[in-house]
Scaffold this motif. Structure first.
Motif, PDB file in Angstrom:
ATOM      1  N   SER A 364      17.370  61.079  13.033  1.00 35.40           N
ATOM      2  CA  SER A 364      17.771  62.305  12.351  1.00 35.40           C
ATOM      3  C   SER A 364      16.568  62.987  11.704  1.00 35.40           C
ATOM      4  CB  SER A 364      18.806  61.967  11.278  1.00 35.40           C
ATOM      5  OG  SER A 364      19.101  63.110  10.520  1.00 35.40           O
ATOM      6  N   GLU A 365      16.672  64.286  11.531  1.00 36.35           N
ATOM      7  CA  GLU A 365      15.640  64.987  10.764  1.00 36.35           C
ATOM      8  C   GLU A 365      16.060  65.159   9.311  1.00 36.35           C
ATOM      9  OE1 GLU A 365      15.088  68.310  13.624  1.00 36.35           O
ATOM     10  OE2 GLU A 365      12.988  67.709  13.469  1.00 36.35           O
ATOM     11  N   ASP A 366      16.972  64.319   8.897  1.00 41.73           N
ATOM     12  CA  ASP A 366      17.446  64.270   7.526  1.00 41.73           C
ATOM     13  C   ASP A 366      16.260  64.098   6.569  1.00 41.73           C
ATOM     14  OD1 ASP A 366      18.679  63.438   5.131  1.00 41.73           O
ATOM     15  OD2 ASP A 366      20.340  62.510   6.229  1.00 41.73           O
ATOM     16  N   PRO A 367      16.151  64.952   5.562  1.00 40.74           N
ATOM     17  CA  PRO A 367      15.021  64.790   4.623  1.00 40.74           C
ATOM     18  C   PRO A 367      15.090  63.487   3.843  1.00 40.74           C
ATOM     19  CG  PRO A 367      16.509  66.545   3.911  1.00 40.74           C
ATOM     20  CD  PRO A 367      16.977  66.110   5.260  1.00 40.74           C
ATOM     21  N   ARG A 368      16.241  62.837   3.840  1.00 40.66           N
ATOM     22  CA  ARG A 368      16.346  61.557   3.134  1.00 40.66           C
ATOM     23  C   ARG A 368      15.715  60.416   3.931  1.00 40.66           C
ATOM     24  NH1 ARG A 368      22.732  61.578   2.362  1.00 40.66           N
ATOM     25  NH2 ARG A 368      22.428  61.629   4.606  1.00 40.66           N
ATOM     26  N   LEU A 369      15.427  60.669   5.180  1.00 40.78           N
ATOM     27  CA  LEU A 369      14.793  59.646   6.032  1.00 40.78           C
ATOM     28  C   LEU A 369      13.313  59.582   5.704  1.00 40.78           C
ATOM     29  CD1 LEU A 369      14.261  57.712   8.341  1.00 40.78           C
ATOM     30  CD2 LEU A 369      14.748  59.527   9.952  1.00 40.78           C
ATOM     31  N   ARG A 370      12.924  58.513   5.054  1.00 37.31           N
ATOM     32  CA  ARG A 370      11.519  58.369   4.673  1.00 37.31           C
ATOM     33  C   ARG A 370      10.734  57.711   5.799  1.00 37.31           C
ATOM     34  NH1 ARG A 370      11.570  55.958  -1.429  1.00 37.31           N
ATOM     35  NH2 ARG A 370       9.326  56.183  -1.110  1.00 37.31           N
ATOM     36  N   GLU A 371       9.489  58.086   5.883  1.00 39.02           N
ATOM     37  CA  GLU A 371       8.602  57.542   6.899  1.00 39.02           C
ATOM     38  C   GLU A 371       8.642  56.003   6.884  1.00 39.02           C
ATOM     39  OE1 GLU A 371       7.456  60.020   8.707  1.00 39.02           O
ATOM     40  OE2 GLU A 371       6.610  58.540  10.099  1.00 39.02           O
ATOM     41  N   GLU A 372       8.785  55.458   5.681  1.00 45.22           N
ATOM     42  CA  GLU A 372       8.740  53.991   5.530  1.00 45.22           C
ATOM     43  C   GLU A 372       9.918  53.284   6.199  1.00 45.22           C
ATOM     44  OE1 GLU A 372       8.318  56.313   3.172  1.00 45.22           O
ATOM     45  OE2 GLU A 372       7.311  55.518   1.398  1.00 45.22           O
ATOM     46  N   PRO A 552      13.331  61.869  -1.891  1.00 46.40           N
ATOM     47  CA  PRO A 552      13.405  60.712  -2.776  1.00 46.40           C
ATOM     48  C   PRO A 552      12.008  60.235  -3.183  1.00 46.40           C
ATOM     49  CG  PRO A 552      13.872  60.092  -0.502  1.00 46.40           C
ATOM     50  CD  PRO A 552      13.684  61.566  -0.513  1.00 46.40           C
ATOM     51  N   VAL A 553      11.965  59.583  -4.301  1.00 45.67           N
ATOM     52  CA  VAL A 553      10.703  59.026  -4.752  1.00 45.67           C
ATOM     53  C   VAL A 553      10.916  57.576  -5.154  1.00 45.67           C
ATOM     54  CG1 VAL A 553       9.580  61.147  -5.515  1.00 45.67           C
ATOM     55  CG2 VAL A 553      11.190  59.978  -7.022  1.00 45.67           C
ATOM     56  N   GLY A 554       9.836  56.891  -5.461  1.00 45.40           N
ATOM     57  CA  GLY A 554       9.943  55.488  -5.866  1.00 45.40           C
ATOM     58  C   GLY A 554       9.721  54.586  -4.668  1.00 45.40           C
ATOM     59  N   PRO A 555       9.349  53.339  -4.948  1.00 46.82           N
ATOM     60  CA  PRO A 555       9.059  52.413  -3.857  1.00 46.82           C
ATOM     61  C   PRO A 555      10.299  52.162  -3.006  1.00 46.82           C
ATOM     62  CG  PRO A 555       8.439  51.484  -6.000  1.00 46.82           C
ATOM     63  CD  PRO A 555       9.195  52.729  -6.272  1.00 46.82           C
ATOM     64  N   VAL A 556      10.108  52.125  -1.701  1.00 43.23           N
ATOM     65  CA  VAL A 556      11.212  51.885  -0.783  1.00 43.23           C
ATOM     66  C   VAL A 556      11.889  50.548  -1.078  1.00 43.23           C
ATOM     67  CG1 VAL A 556      11.726  51.385   1.638  1.00 43.23           C
ATOM     68  CG2 VAL A 556      10.298  53.330   1.056  1.00 43.23           C
ATOM     69  N   GLU A 557      11.096  49.577  -1.465  1.00 44.30           N
ATOM     70  CA  GLU A 557      11.647  48.222  -1.689  1.00 44.30           C
ATOM     71  C   GLU A 557      12.694  48.219  -2.800  1.00 44.30           C
ATOM     72  OE1 GLU A 557       8.244  48.837  -1.783  1.00 44.30           O
ATOM     73  OE2 GLU A 557       8.181  48.431   0.375  1.00 44.30           O
ATOM     74  N   ASP A 558      12.618  49.183  -3.693  1.00 46.05           N
ATOM     75  CA  ASP A 558      13.599  49.230  -4.780  1.00 46.05           C
ATOM     76  C   ASP A 558      14.932  49.811  -4.336  1.00 46.05           C
ATOM     77  OD1 ASP A 558      11.595  48.252  -6.292  1.00 46.05           O
ATOM     78  OD2 ASP A 558      11.212  50.102  -7.430  1.00 46.05           O
ATOM     79  N   GLU A 559      14.942  50.370  -3.137  1.00 44.59           N
ATOM     80  CA  GLU A 559      16.147  51.070  -2.701  1.00 44.59           C
ATOM     81  C   GLU A 559      17.213  50.156  -2.118  1.00 44.59           C
ATOM     82  OE1 GLU A 559      14.128  55.352  -1.507  1.00 44.59           O
ATOM     83  OE2 GLU A 559      14.817  54.009   0.055  1.00 44.59           O
ATOM     84  N   TYR A 560      16.819  48.939  -1.756  1.00 45.49           N
ATOM     85  CA  TYR A 560      17.792  48.053  -1.130  1.00 45.49           C
ATOM     86  C   TYR A 560      17.687  46.659  -1.725  1.00 45.49           C
ATOM     87  CZ  TYR A 560      13.569  47.019   1.559  1.00 45.49           C
ATOM     88  OH  TYR A 560      12.293  46.697   1.925  1.00 45.49           O
ATOM     89  N   LYS A 561      18.726  45.894  -1.506  1.00 44.73           N
ATOM     90  CA  LYS A 561      18.704  44.501  -1.964  1.00 44.73           C
ATOM     91  C   LYS A 561      19.597  43.668  -1.053  1.00 44.73           C
ATOM     92  CE  LYS A 561      22.556  44.833  -5.206  1.00 44.73           C
ATOM     93  NZ  LYS A 561      23.083  44.435  -6.503  1.00 44.73           N
ATOM     94  N   LEU A 562      19.622  42.364  -1.297  1.00 41.87           N
ATOM     95  CA  LEU A 562      20.481  41.495  -0.498  1.00 41.87           C
ATOM     96  C   LEU A 562      21.895  41.508  -1.058  1.00 41.87           C
ATOM     97  CD1 LEU A 562      18.050  38.493   0.054  1.00 41.87           C
ATOM     98  CD2 LEU A 562      19.016  39.942   1.848  1.00 41.87           C
ATOM     99  N   MET A 563      22.854  41.726  -0.185  1.00 39.52           N
ATOM    100  CA  MET A 563      24.255  41.723  -0.605  1.00 39.52           C
ATOM    101  C   MET A 563      25.065  40.881   0.368  1.00 39.52           C
ATOM    102  SD  MET A 563      25.213  45.646  -1.543  1.00 39.52           S
ATOM    103  CE  MET A 563      23.977  46.788  -2.115  1.00 39.52           C
TER     104      MET A 563
END
Lengths: 678, 367
Positions: A364-372, A552-563
């Motif tokens: 997608s060309e969604d702006p929420r899609l980060r390069e990372e 979005p800003v902030g480290p990508v690693e903070d955006e997800y966790k184990l569930m």
């Protein structure tokens, strides 16, 4: 599986020389269709489910349950039944398709479903089984309880369509098909299954043979064996024949193809003979299609774990619960160079995954899609990408197709290489449809007004049509929730891969954790930030809806966790993560649904809720417990013919109960833990 | 206008009442009583995040309404304070350039500064608006109104809750008011379905059977019929293509049907876990061609206390109302919620909710 044109299928050495030709034409056809369809707008939400069946022979008196290889006869009977067409229109009669396995059938609804909520309730009856004897009463029932019933109607009295993902004893020594054929044929060269197990249409044996030939040896489908109390350890697959000398590939096992503690399988049939539940959605336009593709991708492993149904292979309990990796290995055509086992000399690149694997791109060309989120090591064909870019395609979509096009076409018909027909998509589809990723982005076919579609492919088939309908409808509702609430499920695509592996583990649904995005909601659109990127309303006029959030800003690693799957599906206890089912309920609270429909949908959601929180078992767990509790099981991981027969018999019994609409109570053998009070 | 705003900011900073700057809002209705009309709105809540989520155990629409109102107030305060600050900066520059006295700009800067430092709210007039005799909380930028596609692509439903504290005689007016607001917000000529929910009625009980029995004696038939006549008018005027009821059990519905001119096309009922609609209701609905729709709305959707809290000076309040203890800080008087309109616009053949929100009308009586 589509694409059943007849012609002269090229053997691999020759097909290989034409691979570039097919790719070049495929790209031209892709650009043609993309140019034509990229402006398509406002297509309705339509969707379809595909249910695949195994056909087995079973009778109470016969100690053996076998795979029936009468697919062709059954399909012919179905096609030749004029009454069928008469009886079941309207609505349109279901469509039956051949599949790779000659013991398989695939059935799809006669026409796609819409999003009218009442229509969602037609799915289950359409799937359902009615045992059809020759009585008039049952004939009438056909009108409402159709798909499985119609299939059954065209089988022999002792043949049954069942929806287990795999036949537990396929490839076991001895007789497991009806009729029986000897193993070690020229096409598959398998020491476990005969060539006749594959659909005889030239496409299928060629597919299997060319994959083997391209690969330079047989496929190796090794699945870890489940270690029970009496399982000898290290465990050596007792069914492997090390003394076979019919084909050069018979050396494979002598060269270490069958390691200790793994159930060893050597043919495409072990993978492509699995039954899946796949759902295809039509998007309103290409933008929405790309968005759905991306947003559904991270859900793939979750739904795989939640639908787990494949704990047995070749007569042994496996240590994994799902089919996915076995199919992946069963069609893995990579050469030793591509696998990284030898230095690159003849091949163009190392390829980290099989053609059948979790997908490696977001599109997608969604702006929420980060390069990372993208895979930095994605393998693409740069020349193909350049051609697509030159043709006007944007970078992200061009990257996706340039990734799919790193593969060779496997089955090439000589006749198709004479003239390039830009009004067709056959060459494009040749590559596209042999990239079996867990999502598929489908451009419109050349010759009709179908829109852009997205296929969700990871789910395992469930034993009952109630469950299959529940998961199908759940996924449909999830897509509506994603689009309505503008949800964001993005995590790095490599984390999705990791989740896919995790989903294989025994009872992953309860025991494992998966990477998942913490916050699904986009930041609130600020006032005055303008309107969204959706279909423009002619004559102007904005909308407050779906304004794009800031990057979005902030480290990508903070955006997800184990569930856990339970947290993803039902929400976490802290109330931080809402859960997919509460989101679906919020959606249903916001639309007009009649009471009866809402109640039926609640049943479906209830099933999924309970599978996720462990109140009910997955089919994989149920099958394991069935084997464990069977008097004939010796705690040695072996699923004997006796156990197999009773297991399949129970599955048939469940199906008969369902067909009669009598519920699942009192069936014993733990069925109540599988299906509860439904 | 800009001058007024400047002046306003200055004066608020010095603790003056905002009433000074909202002339013409109060209406004299005889005696000493004065009234002010408030229009509260949530904006589009579908893509607005957590307020749409129904938490287990607390899944009623009143929470969705109050949460989304609260978050919209907060958002408007942030957005308009920022906008105002930008304006200020701009004004300061302009004034300075124009050689105007620097003091005003300085004070303004201070005013905002104080607000952010203390975590206080921006002045009410910045994020609310006075329009056609009503105070819009928050203000609505109508230029952004509308749907993304032609209105015909949508199924638009409005559910109108008449609240217990409101005048029965004025329900016709409320209905028109509510519908007009929705039509303006969605920039649509008409809606597809208008459902009315009367106070004092419920469809709740341990089982739907019980609910049906209780329901028979609830509400007030005469008042409901009188109101229905006004709803019929909206239908006849082409503003609502079909009209419907909520919470009518079989007996009540049967009585109702005998006396209406335009029949309801739907009846919305609250179903709980046991999905057994009482057979008499199913039968009646089927015979009369009335569709039974499910909902999970709360009957007491906007209690007075909740509204007062939402608009008050307390933590999480919007700071519109005066502190009842000190009498300081905002509007004074008795606040009565009158109606709530929940609206949804769903893309017909795609099942996508593009817009969902609430309007609520309230009246403040001082006297």
């Amino acid at each position: 599986m589509g694409l059943l044109a007849l012609g002269t299928a090229l053997d691999w050495p020759e097909a290989k020389t034409k691979a570039h030709h097919v790719r070049a034409w495929g790209i031209k056809q892709l650009l043609e269709i993309w140019n034509k369809a990229k402006v398509k707008e406002r297509d309705a939400m339509l969707w379809g489910d595909e249910v695949e069946y195994l056909v087995v022979t079973y009778s109470k008196d016969d100690p053996k349950v076998l795979l029936s290889l009468r697919q062709a006869d059954i399909l012919a009977a179905l096609a030749g039944d004029k009454d069928l067409a008469k009886e079941v229109t309207p609505p349109a009669s279901p469509v039956f398709h051949p599949e790779f396995g000659r013991f398989m059938l695939e059935a799809t609804p006669g026409k796609p479903w819409g999003i009218d909520f009442k229509e969602l309730l037609h799915v289950e009856p359409d799937m359902k089984l009615r045992y059809v004897h020759q009585s008039a009463r049952v004939r009438i029932l056909l009108l409402t309880r159709r798909r499985r019933a119609i299939a059954k109607d065209h089988m022999l009295p002792n043949e049954y369509p069942i929806t287990l993902t795999t036949f537990p004893r396929i490839g076991s020594p001895g007789v497991f098909t009806e009729p029986h054929y000897p193993v070690s044929g020229p096409k598959l060269r398998s020491q476990f299954v005969p060539d006749e197990i594959a659909n005889p249409h030239i496409r299928f044996p060629t597919l299997a043979a060319n994959i083997r030939s391209r690969r330079g040896r047989k496929v190796q489908v090794n699945v870890p064996v489940f270690r029970d109390e009496n399982t000898p350890w290290p465990w050596k697959d007792p069914t492997v024949n090390y003394d076979l000398h019919n084909w050069p590939e018979d050396d494979d096992v002598r060269n270490g193809a069958a390691p200790d503690n793994f159930i060893h399988m050597d043919a495409m049939a072990f993978g492509m003979g699995s039954c899946c539940l796949q759902i295809t959605f039509q998007a309103k336009n290409i933008t929405e299609g790309r968005k759905m593709y991306d947003q559904l991708s991270p859900l793939g492993p979750i739904l795989l774990a939640l639908t787990a149904a494949t704990p047995i292979y070749k007569g042994f309990l496996a240590d994994t619960d799902v089919r996915w990796n076995q199919i992946s290995k069963a069609v893995d055509d990579r050469t030793a160079e591509e696998l990284g086992e030898k230095p690159l000399q003849n091949d163009r690149w190392r390829i980290p995954k099989s053609r059948y694997a979790s997908n490696s791109t977001y599109i997608s060309e969604d702006p929420r899609l980060r390069e990372e989120y993208l895979d930095p090591n994605l393998v693409i064909d740069p020349e193909i990408k350049q051609q697509l870019l030159d043709g006007g395609m944007d970078d992200r979509l061009a990257t996706h197709f340039a990734h799919l096009f790193i593969r060779d076409p496997i089955v090439i018909f000589n006749e198709d290489l004479e003239v390039l027909d830009l009004s067709k998509t056959d060459h494009f589809e040749n590559i596209q449809s042999t990239n079996w990723q867990h999502m598929r982005f489908k451009p419109p076919p050349a010759d009709n007004n179908i829109g852009w579609r997205v296929e969700f492919r990871p789910m395992e088939i469930q034993i009952t049509d109630f469950e299959n309908a529940a998961f199908s409808v759940f996924m449909v509702l999830i897509t509506r929730v994603i689009l309505s609430f503008d949800l964001n499920f993005y995590i790095p695509i490599t984390k999705v891969d990791e989740n896919m592996e995790t989903a294989h583990k025994r009872d992953a649904v309860l025991q494992e954790k998966f990477w998942f995005r913490r916050n699904l909601f986009s930041s609130r659109p600020s006032r005055g930030s303008g309107s969204g990127t959706n279909t423009p309303r002619s004559g102007g006029g904005g909308s407050r809806a779906n304004s794009r959030p800031p990057s979005p800003v902030g480290p990508v690693e903070d955006e997800y966790k184990l569930m856990t799957v339970n947290e993803v599906i039902n929400g976490d206890e802290e109330g931080e993560f809402p859960g997919l089912i509460p989101l679906v309920e919020s959606y249903l609270d916001s639309v007009n649904v009649d009471v009866a429909t809402r109640c039926q949908l609640a049943r479906y959601l209830d099933l999924i809720r309970k599978r996720a929180n462990g109140e009910l078992w997955t089919a994989a767990r149920w099958i394991r417990e069935f084997v464990k509790g069977h008097e004939g099981y010796r705690r040695d991981s072996v699923v004997s013919e006796e156990v197999n027969k009773d297991l399949v018999g129970k599955v048939i019994e469940i199906g008969e109960r369902e067909a009669r609409g009598e519920g699942f109570k009192g069936l014993g053998r733990g069925v109540e833990k599988l299906l509860g009070g439904f | 206008m800009r001058f007024l705003k400047l002046l306003y900011l200055l004066l608020v900073d010095t603790g003056q009442s905002i009433w000074l700057f909202l002339p013409g809002r109060k209406k004299r209705l005889g005696g000493k009583r004065t009234m002010a009309k408030l229009i509260l709105s949530t904006g589009n809540i579908v893509s607005g995040g957590p307020s749409i989520i129904r938490k287990p155990g607390a899944y009623r629409s009143n929470l969705e309404l109050t949460n989304s109102l609260r978050s919209n107030f907060l958002a408007a305060q942030e957005d308009y304070a920022t906008a105002a600050a930008d304006d200020e900066a701009q004004d300061g520059k302009l004034h300075a350039n124009g050689g105007v006295e620097n003091g005003a700009a300085k004070s303004n800067g201070n005013a905002l500064h104080v607000n952010t430092e203390t975590g206080g709210r921006p002045p009410v007039s910045v994020w609310t608006a006075e329009e056609d005799g009503a105070l819009y909380v928050p203000r609505i930028d109508w230029s952004e109104a509308g749907l993304q596609e032609e209105p015909s692509q949508y199924s638009i439903t409005v559910k109108l809750f008449f609240l217990p504290s409101a005048s029965v005689e004025r329900r016709a007016q409320f209905a028109k008011e509510a519908l007009d607001l929705v039509l303006k917000e969605l920039d649509a000529p008409a809606i597809d379905l208008l459902i009315v929910s009367f106070p004092g009625m419920s469809f709740e009980g341990d089982c739907e059977w019980e609910a049906d029995r209780h329901n028979a004696v609830q509400g007030n038939d005469e008042q409901e019929l009188a109101t229905w006549a006004a709803i019929e008018d909206l239908h006849r005027a082409g503003l609502a293509k079909s009209i419907g009821l909520a919470e009518f059990g079989s007996e009540k519905l049967a009585r109702f049907l005998q006396r209406v001119q335009v029949r309801p096309s739907v009846n919305q009922i609250n179903i709980k876990n046991c999905c057994n609609v009482p057979p008499p209701l199913t039968k009646l609905a089927k015979e009369e061609g009335i569709e039974l729709l499910a909902h999970s709305d709360c009957i007491d959707i906007l209690p007075e206390g909740t509204l007062r809290e939402l608009l008050g000076q307390g933590l999480g309040g919007a700071g519109i109302l005066a502190d009842p203890e000190t009498g300081a800080g905002g509007l004074k008087g008795d606040l009565a919620p009158q109606w709530v309109a929940k609206y949804t616009a769903v893309v017909r053949d795609r099942g996508v909710i593009e817009n969902k929100g609430y309007f609520a009308g309230a009246e403040l009586t001082e006297g």
